[in-house]
Design a protein around this motif. Structure first.
Motif, PDB file in Angstrom:
ATOM      1  N   LEU A  90      56.681  47.337   0.636  1.00 58.50           N
ATOM      2  CA  LEU A  90      56.264  46.449   1.625  1.00 58.50           C
ATOM      3  C   LEU A  90      55.532  47.412   2.914  1.00 58.50           C
ATOM      4  N   THR A  91      56.667  48.141   3.275  1.00 54.38           N
ATOM      5  CA  THR A  91      56.288  49.099   4.521  1.00 54.38           C
ATOM      6  C   THR A  91      54.990  49.855   4.103  1.00 54.38           C
ATOM      7  N   LEU A  92      55.077  50.469   3.101  1.00 57.25           N
ATOM      8  CA  LEU A  92      53.686  51.273   2.677  1.00 57.25           C
ATOM      9  C   LEU A  92      52.468  50.481   2.520  1.00 57.25           C
ATOM     10  N   GLY A  93      52.707  49.309   1.858  1.00 64.08           N
ATOM     11  CA  GLY A  93      51.683  48.417   1.816  1.00 64.08           C
ATOM     12  C   GLY A  93      50.968  47.755   3.268  1.00 64.08           C
ATOM     13  N   LEU A  94      51.918  47.667   4.153  1.00 65.13           N
ATOM     14  CA  LEU A  94      51.229  47.357   5.440  1.00 65.13           C
ATOM     15  C   LEU A  94      50.739  48.378   6.170  1.00 65.13           C
ATOM     16  N   ALA A  95      51.456  49.604   5.920  1.00 66.53           N
ATOM     17  CA  ALA A  95      50.625  50.928   6.344  1.00 66.53           C
ATOM     18  C   ALA A  95      49.441  51.238   6.146  1.00 66.53           C
ATOM     19  N   PHE A  96      49.080  51.077   4.602  1.00 69.91           N
ATOM     20  CA  PHE A  96      47.947  51.145   4.075  1.00 69.91           C
ATOM     21  C   PHE A  96      46.826  50.343   4.533  1.00 69.91           C
ATOM     22  N   ALA A  97      47.309  49.048   4.711  1.00 68.12           N
ATOM     23  CA  ALA A  97      46.365  47.965   5.116  1.00 68.12           C
ATOM     24  C   ALA A  97      46.065  48.113   6.726  1.00 68.12           C
TER      25      ALA A  97
END
Length: 291
Positions: A90-97
């Protein structure tokens, strides 16, 4: 007589050490990204599943270790390793977005400022100066407090966190490219700003933007972790690395493993992505490639 300082031994040693660190960082990055991508396939337990019979069990190798819970369990009996991998996802997904939104906003405004110049450039760069002058963590806390801690609002906050860096880089590159002969030739032939931006400017901006994207990614990871730690980011029971640290801080004296695993992932992720950004910069910049 050639001294040790005059020889090329020391530079070679430094280069080999740097290459070794970069190799380790890239390997860590690949492992973390793969673990986040395939988290549903590799986690041993459901990250939301509670079991009070196995609450606060230590990691493997300690007494009272619960079978299968290699990194221990938290106060509700949830598997720390499973929650950490889903939190990493989730953290990586939010960071990429957030990084993509920042790239689009900052890149577009920087391109407009560099091509249009005049009052348009002054206005955009004034916004950039305002963004730099104000501590963004305070702005993020204000926005999340007023608009709520939903994922949509969080992605928006993370997206506007670093757009000014993209704008400054793009604007500077556009101003530099504008003085080159092939850009001046395009203007004299009657090409419009959109044509010049798409066919001549954007292809030359890919390298610095990729470098900035990798560097901004780690900063957004830290920002998301900070907001979640303070309770204004990802909300329970959904795990993120920052929220896991925030929920586990009260159990630090008795169950430090609840915090240890997500902290290690945060440190490893930010370290490896920063080194990866340096590696991309070295490979993308022809002036540094042969050094």
């Amino acid at each position: 007589m050639t001294t040790f300082a005059d020889s090329d031994i020391l530079p070679r040693c430094k280069k080999n050490r740097l290459d070794f660190i970069q190799t380790i960082a890239i390997t860590i990055s690949v492992i973390l990204f793969a673990a986040a991508l395939f988290a549903p396939l590799v986690v041993p337990f459901d990250p939301l599943s509670q079991s009070l019979m196995t609450r606060l069990r230590p990691p493997m190798g300690f007494e009272r270790f619960a079978s299968g819970h290699f990194a221990g369990t938290d106060a509700l009996g949830r598997d720390v390793l499973s929650r950490s991998l889903y939190g990493l996802r989730l953290t990586l997904g939010l960071a990429f977005a957030g990084a993509v939104i920042g790239l689009l906003i900052g890149g577009t405004l920087g391109l407009i400022a560099g091509l249009m110049q005049g009052w348009v450039e002054d206005t955009i760069m004034s916004l950039v100066d305002m963004q730099i002058a104000i501590p963004f963590t305070l702005v993020a806390l204000l926005i999340l407090s007023l608009m709520g801690s939903t994922l949509t609002v969080l992605v928006f906050v993370l997206g506007i966190a670093g757009w000014e860096q993209y704008a400054r880089i793009v604007r500077a590159e556009v101003r530099r490219l504008s003085s080159l002969p092939f850009i001046e030739a395009a203007w004299t032939t009657g090409a419009g700003p959109i044509y010049i931006a798409w066919h001549h400017v954007l292809p030359n901006l890919i390298s610095p933007l990729v470098v900035q994207f990798t560097l901004a990614l780690s900063n957004i990871v830290i920002l998301e972790s900070t907001l979640s730690f303070l309770g204004l980011g990802v909300q329970p029971p959904q795990p993120s690395l920052g929220s896991m640290v925030g929920l586990g801080r009260d159990y630090m004296p008795t169950a430090p493993w609840i915090v240890l695993t997500p902290v290690v992932l945060i440190v490893a992720l930010t370290f490896s992505v920063q080194i990866l950004g340096d590696w991309v910069r070295d490979r993308a910049d022809v002036r540094l490639r042969d050094r």
